[in-house]
Design an enzyme around this catalytic site. Structure first.
Site, PDB file in Angstrom:
ATOM      1  CG  ASP A   1      -2.280  -0.694   1.019  1.00 44.41           C
ATOM      2  OD1 ASP A   1      -2.216  -1.488   0.070  1.00 44.41           O
ATOM      3  OD2 ASP A   1      -1.729  -1.760   2.116  1.00 44.41           O
TER       4      ASP A   1
ATOM      5  N   GLY B   1      -4.669  -4.161  -3.631  1.00 45.80           N
ATOM      6  CA  GLY B   1      -5.057  -3.043  -4.141  1.00 45.80           C
ATOM      7  C   GLY B   1      -4.672  -1.490  -4.594  1.00 45.80           C
ATOM      8  CG  HIS B   2      -1.730  -2.185  -6.946  1.00 49.13           C
ATOM      9  ND1 HIS B   2      -0.967  -1.883  -7.735  1.00 49.13           N
ATOM     10  CD2 HIS B   2      -1.585  -2.592  -6.059  1.00 49.13           C
ATOM     11  CE1 HIS B   2      -0.225  -3.612  -7.199  1.00 49.13           C
ATOM     12  NE2 HIS B   2      -1.337  -3.576  -5.930  1.00 49.13           N
TER      13      HIS B   2
ATOM     14  CD  GLN C   1       0.538  -8.475  -2.664  1.00 51.04           C
ATOM     15  OE1 GLN C   1       1.156  -9.624  -3.015  1.00 51.04           O
ATOM     16  NE2 GLN C   1      -0.720  -8.174  -2.800  1.00 51.04           N
TER      17      GLN C   1
HETATM   18  P1  GDP Z   1      -0.582   0.412  -3.747  1.00 55.75           P
HETATM   19  O1  GDP Z   1      -1.317  -0.899  -3.088  1.00 55.75           O
HETATM   20  O2  GDP Z   1       1.149   0.499  -3.145  1.00 55.75           O
HETATM   21  O3  GDP Z   1      -1.208   0.972  -5.124  1.00 55.75           O
HETATM   22  O4  GDP Z   1      -1.630   1.273  -2.509  1.00 55.75           O
HETATM   23  P2  GDP Z   1      -3.132   2.005  -2.237  1.00 55.75           P
HETATM   24  O5  GDP Z   1      -3.681   2.145  -3.239  1.00 55.75           O
HETATM   25  O6  GDP Z   1      -3.171   0.189  -1.829  1.00 55.75           O
HETATM   26  O7  GDP Z   1      -3.047   2.932  -1.431  1.00 55.75           O
HETATM   27  C1  GDP Z   1      -1.922   3.913  -1.424  1.00 55.75           C
HETATM   28  C2  GDP Z   1      -3.435   5.104  -1.499  1.00 55.75           C
HETATM   29  O8  GDP Z   1      -2.821   6.281  -0.948  1.00 55.75           O
HETATM   30  C3  GDP Z   1      -4.539   5.517  -1.742  1.00 55.75           C
HETATM   31  O9  GDP Z   1      -5.469   5.237  -1.297  1.00 55.75           O
HETATM   32  C4  GDP Z   1      -3.760   6.696  -2.399  1.00 55.75           C
HETATM   33  O10 GDP Z   1      -4.796   6.622  -3.535  1.00 55.75           O
HETATM   34  C5  GDP Z   1      -3.037   7.524  -1.977  1.00 55.75           C
HETATM   35  N1  GDP Z   1      -2.177   7.976  -2.526  1.00 55.75           N
HETATM   36  C6  GDP Z   1      -1.268   8.173  -3.045  1.00 55.75           C
HETATM   37  N2  GDP Z   1       0.026   9.051  -3.139  1.00 55.75           N
HETATM   38  C7  GDP Z   1      -0.510   9.025  -1.933  1.00 55.75           C
HETATM   39  C8  GDP Z   1      -0.091  10.738  -2.020  1.00 55.75           C
HETATM   40  O11 GDP Z   1       0.903  11.520  -2.632  1.00 55.75           O
HETATM   41  N3  GDP Z   1      -0.462  12.212  -0.992  1.00 55.75           N
HETATM   42  C9  GDP Z   1      -1.469  11.237  -0.297  1.00 55.75           C
HETATM   43  N4  GDP Z   1      -1.911  11.703   0.263  1.00 55.75           N
HETATM   44  N5  GDP Z   1      -2.561  10.211  -0.604  1.00 55.75           N
HETATM   45  C10 GDP Z   1      -1.693   9.023  -1.146  1.00 55.75           C
HETATM   46  P1  IMO Z   2      -1.294  -4.265  -2.201  1.00 60.44           P
HETATM   47  O1  IMO Z   2      -0.321  -4.788  -3.512  1.00 60.44           O
HETATM   48  C1  IMO Z   2      -0.797  -4.861   2.370  1.00 60.44           C
HETATM   49  C2  IMO Z   2      -1.569  -8.227   3.851  1.00 60.44           C
HETATM   50  C3  IMO Z   2      -2.383  -8.730   4.214  1.00 60.44           C
HETATM   51  C4  IMO Z   2      -1.804  -9.731   5.629  1.00 60.44           C
HETATM   52  C5  IMO Z   2      -0.622 -10.623   4.427  1.00 60.44           C
HETATM   53  C6  IMO Z   2      -1.339 -11.846   4.038  1.00 60.44           C
HETATM   54  O2  IMO Z   2      -1.688  -3.653  -2.022  1.00 60.44           O
HETATM   55  O3  IMO Z   2       0.639  -3.453  -1.847  1.00 60.44           O
HETATM   56  P2  IMO Z   2      -2.848 -12.340   1.531  1.00 60.44           P
HETATM   57  O4  IMO Z   2      -3.657 -12.088   2.005  1.00 60.44           O
HETATM   58  O5  IMO Z   2      -1.945 -12.432   1.120  1.00 60.44           O
HETATM   59  O6  IMO Z   2      -2.794 -13.952   2.514  1.00 60.44           O
HETATM   60  O7  IMO Z   2      -2.030 -11.230   3.276  1.00 60.44           O
HETATM   61  O8  IMO Z   2       0.235  -9.484   3.427  1.00 60.44           O
HETATM   62  N1  IMO Z   2      -1.642  -7.716   2.209  1.00 60.44           N
HETATM   63  C7  IMO Z   2      -1.167  -6.259   2.496  1.00 60.44           C
HETATM   64  N2  IMO Z   2      -1.091  -5.253   2.934  1.00 60.44           N
HETATM   65  N3  IMO Z   2      -1.432  -3.939   0.922  1.00 60.44           N
HETATM   66  C8  IMO Z   2      -1.159  -5.455   0.589  1.00 60.44           C
HETATM   67  O9  IMO Z   2      -1.780  -5.271  -1.579  1.00 60.44           O
HETATM   68  C9  IMO Z   2      -1.036  -6.456   0.552  1.00 60.44           C
HETATM   69  N4  IMO Z   2      -1.414  -8.461   0.362  1.00 60.44           N
HETATM   70  C10 IMO Z   2      -1.653  -8.435   1.518  1.00 60.44           C
HETATM   71  O10 IMO Z   2      -2.925  -7.852   5.513  1.00 60.44           O
HETATM   72  O11 IMO Z   2      -1.243  -9.333   6.587  1.00 60.44           O
HETATM   73 MG    MG Z   3      -3.225  -1.643  -1.982  1.00 59.15          MG
END
Ligand code: GDP
Ligand code: IMO
Ligand code: MG
Length: 420
Positions: free
Chosen positions: A11, A38-39, A220
């Site tokens: 994340d 979840g991207h 991840q």
């Molecule tokens: P990913 O799994 O690495 O793609 O990241 P996620 O989408 O799960 O989580 C990142 C969260 O931070 C999302 O809600 C993005 O919209 C948000 N985000 C990304 N970059 C920034 C930033 O520079 N500032 C803020 N405030 N939010 C951001």
């Molecule tokens: P993105 O790609 C953050 C975490 C889960 C749990 C552990 C194992 O959005 O960065 P699993 O479902 O793989 O058996 O879970 O890994 N986890 C993540 N945490 N971002 C993710 O993906 C994750 N995918 C799995 O919360 O601790």
């Molecule tokens: Mg994510």
């Protein structure tokens, strides 16, 4: 080929950065993970969350490849496709699936839930998408692959695997998946047949030989890697740079730039060690300001200060050549911010990630002045530049992207980036 991956516990903002730099590439390829990811991408006032599909889908002209290292749940995949089609994306034109990618069955999800329930307090905090059991069947040589859906015996093989899962589930005193879930899965598999499939190792070899630029997109993060993460609180795939080779069938010597994505602080969702975690009002303030709730499960993310020993470890394991620092805006307005520079482990000061992070790892902090509001169009505040310089010096690689908000436009390129 360039690689982009998470340098913390997931994340970090990988989806946003892939979307921003996708126009520089012809192919975006996911190499591991599955619907546990979840991207999030935000542009023109709309938010999109991608789980299995690569984050280049909103950039016209890019091919989006789901690599052999990914595990695909046909039901979730189709939901994602429908959401993208509803948003006006011609997804079928740009999407390719590797024939070697493994399939998640409804009973994989049931096994995930049973295993977690059985662990009780020691549960991993899995997203319960069936990731662990599917990779177990892959390495146990029992799995079903995307290429198998075109074979006449698929229903029989799926039924045999389901029966095996049901036997395992009975050990946990749990039943299998519902008949509705099984029927929905078979129906989704039927629909999956209409997507284009490839041998991604050959596809990418030809693409690279013809001068096409390829970006491998990780899911991840490094500290969730099956080998080098905070085991057992990890996911079940190779989230590190080496995973891009095995997860796409691309040789290591074809990798050029390796971009590590990290937040200006740290978060973690699910269980497991987190040395710099803030279990106080500051942690709560960061969670609120950063909207730190899981993109896949909605769970609150644990928040803490930036951890340099962990980031240095990620740079080492992945061979990161440059970093993108995300969410610098979230810490705006704090009088001071902390950075963990070292750990104290059993009385000894170290800047290394120890074998066991679970107990007795005490972070040692340096306090730095905070910063005021920053804009992607202007100069960054001096105190933010100092924060950046401190990190660059500690980890030894440049921070070439600074993100100041979730939108595509809220991004600062500190050095011109061109795909090699
Ligand atoms: P990913 O799994 O690495 O793609 O990241 P996620 O989408 O799960 O989580 C990142 C969260 O931070 C999302 O809600 C993005 O919209 C948000 N985000 C990304 N970059 C920034 C930033 O520079 N500032 C803020 N405030 N939010 C951001
Ligand atoms: P993105 O790609 C953050 C975490 C889960 C749990 C552990 C194992 O959005 O960065 P699993 O479902 O793989 O058996 O879970 O890994 N986890 C993540 N945490 N971002 C993710 O993906 C994750 N995918 C799995 O919360 O601790
Ligand atoms: Mg994510």
């Amino acid at each position: 080929m360039d690689v982009l991956l998470g340098a913390q516990w997931g994340d970090e903002g990988k989806g946003k950065v892939v979307d921003v730099i996708a126009p520089r590439y012809e192919v975006i390829a996911r190499f591991q993970g599955g619907p546990n990811a979840g991207h999030t991408l935000i542009f023109e006032g709309t938010k999109h969350v991608l789980h299995t599909i690569p984050s280049g889908v909103f950039r016209e002209g890019t091919v989006n490849l789901v690599g052999n290292g990914v595990v695909v749940d046909p039901v979730i995949f189709l939901k994602e496709v429908r959401a993208l089609e509803a948003a006006g994306v011609d997804i079928r034109a740009s999407l390719l699936l590797s024939r070697r990618a493994h399939l998640i069955l409804p009973t994989h999800r049931a096994l995930d839930a049973a295993s977690e329930a059985d662990k009780g307090k020691l549960k991993i905090g899995s997203t319960l998408k069936g990731i662990g059991p599917t990779y177990m069947d892959k390495t146990g040589r029992n799995g079903l692959r995307v290429g198998d859906i075109f074979q006449a015996d698929l229903p029989d093989r799926a039924a045999a695997l389901r029966r095996k899962h049901e036997r395992l589930l009975s050990l946990y005193d749990q039943g299998g998946a519902s008949p509705e879930a099984e029927a929905e899965w078979m129906d989704a598999v039927e629909q999956l047949k209409s997507f284009r499939t490839v041998d991604c190792e050959h596809y990418l070899d030809e693409a690279l030989n013809s001068g096409k630029r390829v970006l491998a997109e990780g899911a991840q993060g490094t500290l969730l890697d099956i080998d080098f993460g905070t085991y057992p609180f990890v996911t079940s795939s190779s989230t590190i740079c080496a995973g891009a080779c095995t997860g796409l069938g691309v040789a290591p010597n074809r990798i050029e730039r390796i971009t590590g994505i990290f937040k200006a602080y740290c978060t973690r969702v699910g269980s497991g060690p987190f040395p710099t975690e803030l279990d106080d009002a500051t942690g709560e303030a960061i969670r609120k300001a950063g909207h730190e709730f899981g993109s896949t499960t909605g769970r609150p993310r644990r928040c803490g200060w930036l951890d340099l020993p962990a980031l240095r470890y990620a740079v080492m394991i992945n061979g990161i050549t440059e970093l993108a620092m995300m969410k610098a805006d979230v810490l705006t307005g704090m009088d001071s911010v902390r950075i963990c520079t070292h750990y104290r482990v059993k009385g000894e000061i170290t800047d290394r990630m120890p074998y066991d992070v679970t107990t007795g790892v005490e972070p040692i902090y340096t306090d730095m002045p905070g910063w005021g509001a920053a804009s992607a169009n202007g100069r960054l505040p001096d105190t933010l530049e100092r924060y950046i310089a401190t990190i660059e010096q500690a980890v030894g690689v440049p921070i070439s992207i600074v993100s100041l908000g979730p939108d595509r436009t809220e991004t600062v390129m500190r050095q011109p980036m061109t795909a090699a």
